[in-house]
Write an enzyme that holds these catalytic residues in place. Structure first.
Site, mmCIF file in Angstrom:
data_model
loop_
_atom_site.group_PDB
_atom_site.id
_atom_site.type_symbol
_atom_site.label_atom_id
_atom_site.label_comp_id
_atom_site.label_asym_id
_atom_site.label_seq_id
_atom_site.Cartn_x
_atom_site.Cartn_y
_atom_site.Cartn_z
ATOM 1 N N ASP A 196 -3.588 11.535 -1.548
ATOM 2 C CA ASP A 196 -3.731 12.994 -1.481
ATOM 3 C C ASP A 196 -4.094 13.543 -2.866
ATOM 4 O O ASP A 196 -3.470 13.157 -3.861
ATOM 5 C CB ASP A 196 -2.419 13.630 -1.000
ATOM 6 N N GLU A 221 0.867 -1.180 0.000
ATOM 7 C CA GLU A 221 0.000 0.000 0.000
ATOM 8 C C GLU A 221 0.905 1.233 0.000
ATOM 9 O O GLU A 221 1.787 1.367 0.859
ATOM 10 C CB GLU A 221 -0.930 0.057 1.219
ATOM 11 N N LYS A 241 -3.924 21.410 -7.262
ATOM 12 C CA LYS A 241 -3.361 22.361 -8.240
ATOM 13 C C LYS A 241 -2.777 21.615 -9.445
ATOM 14 O O LYS A 241 -2.053 20.639 -9.263
ATOM 15 C CB LYS A 241 -2.254 23.201 -7.587
HETATM 16 N N1 SAM Z 1 -4.304 5.092 2.962
HETATM 17 C C1 SAM Z 1 -4.751 5.646 4.225
HETATM 18 C C2 SAM Z 1 -6.248 5.569 4.338
HETATM 19 O O1 SAM Z 1 -6.911 5.334 3.321
HETATM 20 O O2 SAM Z 1 -6.766 5.715 5.462
HETATM 21 C C3 SAM Z 1 -4.234 7.080 4.409
HETATM 22 C C4 SAM Z 1 -4.760 8.091 3.427
HETATM 23 S S1 SAM Z 1 -4.014 9.713 3.647
HETATM 24 C C5 SAM Z 1 -5.163 10.768 2.924
HETATM 25 C C6 SAM Z 1 -2.738 9.699 2.411
HETATM 26 C C7 SAM Z 1 -1.395 9.237 2.950
HETATM 27 O O3 SAM Z 1 -0.475 9.117 1.880
HETATM 28 C C8 SAM Z 1 -0.775 10.214 3.936
HETATM 29 O O4 SAM Z 1 -0.412 9.546 5.106
HETATM 30 C C9 SAM Z 1 0.437 10.750 3.184
HETATM 31 O O5 SAM Z 1 1.498 11.114 4.041
HETATM 32 C C10 SAM Z 1 0.793 9.599 2.279
HETATM 33 N N2 SAM Z 1 1.514 9.998 1.068
HETATM 34 C C11 SAM Z 1 1.181 10.999 0.220
HETATM 35 N N3 SAM Z 1 2.071 11.100 -0.784
HETATM 36 C C12 SAM Z 1 2.990 10.128 -0.556
HETATM 37 C C13 SAM Z 1 4.169 9.738 -1.241
HETATM 38 N N4 SAM Z 1 4.579 10.374 -2.336
HETATM 39 N N5 SAM Z 1 4.873 8.702 -0.756
HETATM 40 C C14 SAM Z 1 4.469 8.055 0.375
HETATM 41 N N6 SAM Z 1 3.371 8.402 1.071
HETATM 42 C C15 SAM Z 1 2.634 9.413 0.611
#
Ligand code: SAM
Length: 213
Positions: A117, A43, A121
């Site tokens: 995320d 994941e 933008k």
């Molecule tokens: N997957 C989990 C859920 O569905 O409950 C968490 C969703 S949260 C909105 C998105 C997560 O992705 C955050 O913890 C963020 O730090 C991580 N994330 C975003 N961009 C990332 C990247 N380039 N590499 C690793 N993690 C990333």
């Protein structure tokens, strides 16, 4: 996602046996870490790890790896593992941009993107985890019959993700704009932390399952 700094999280992660500390040296040999030949599912953007912990308990025949960029978030997953250790789950703290340096060709059998995320933008589009830039990276590590599963409640991100597929050489196996009312796709669904939060607000959850064409 708003982040609160958790004091000591970097140090705790650096000491944790649940975190693979130097993941690049394992490239091509990840099965050795688990000591078996089971498939490996990852994941990317695992957050606090609830989804992966539930999956690892339900599927002991699968090896799981969670990737999370931020120590302050990953530390929560580590704390959960400390109270309930699972032999088929490890974590990596890194940016997903590094994955082709971490995993070898065809080393991964499934990739999960859950509530990635949105980066709304336009100039940040290539940071979105379902972007064609990332799809090209996933192609390099996924086994030939591997698949990628993506869930989100963000309609704009989902539309964007769908547009990326054909030019990047991927095809849809299954998709829905309302997962929780789609009996076939709901079968075996494991809720993520964000999925629970947003579906309780009444947001429909979009999902696709894609393979490389
Ligand atoms: N997957 C989990 C859920 O569905 O409950 C968490 C969703 S949260 C909105 C998105 C997560 O992705 C955050 O913890 C963020 O730090 C991580 N994330 C975003 N961009 C990332 C990247 N380039 N590499 C690793 N993690 C990333």
């Amino acid at each position: 996602m708003r982040l609160r700094n958790v004091a000591g999280s970097r140090e705790a992660i650096a000491m944790s046996r649940f975190v693979v500390q130097d993941p690049k040296i394992r490239k091509g040999n990840w099965k050795d870490l688990f000591g078996n030949q089971h498939p490996i599912h990852i994941e990317i953007g695992m957050g606090k790890g609830r989804f992966l912990m539930d999956m690892a308990k339900i599927h002991p025949e699968i090896n799981y790896i969670g990737i999370e960029k931020y120590s302050s978030v990953l530390i929560r997953g580590i704390q959960k593992m400390e109270s309930e250790e699972l032999p088929n789950l490890y974590f990596i703290r890194t940016d997903a941009e590094e994955i082709t340096e971490i995993f070898g060709k065809e080393e991964i059998d499934r990739i999960y993107l859950n509530f990635s995320d949105p980066w709304p933008k336009d100039r940040h589009a290539k940071r979105r985890l379902p972007s064609h830039e990332f799809l090209d990276r996933y192609r390099q590590i996924l086994s030939k019959d591997g698949r990628l599963e993506f869930k989100t409640d963000n309609q704009d991100l989902f539309s964007f993700a769908l547009q990326q597929l054909e030019p990047a050489g991927w095809k849809i196996e299954q998709m829905t704009y309302d997962l929780h009312h789609d009996k076939a796709m709901m079968e075996g669904n494991v809720m993520t932390e964000y999925e629970e939060r947003f579906s309780m607000k009444g947001n429909p959850i979009c999902k696709y399952i894609i393979t490389m064409s």
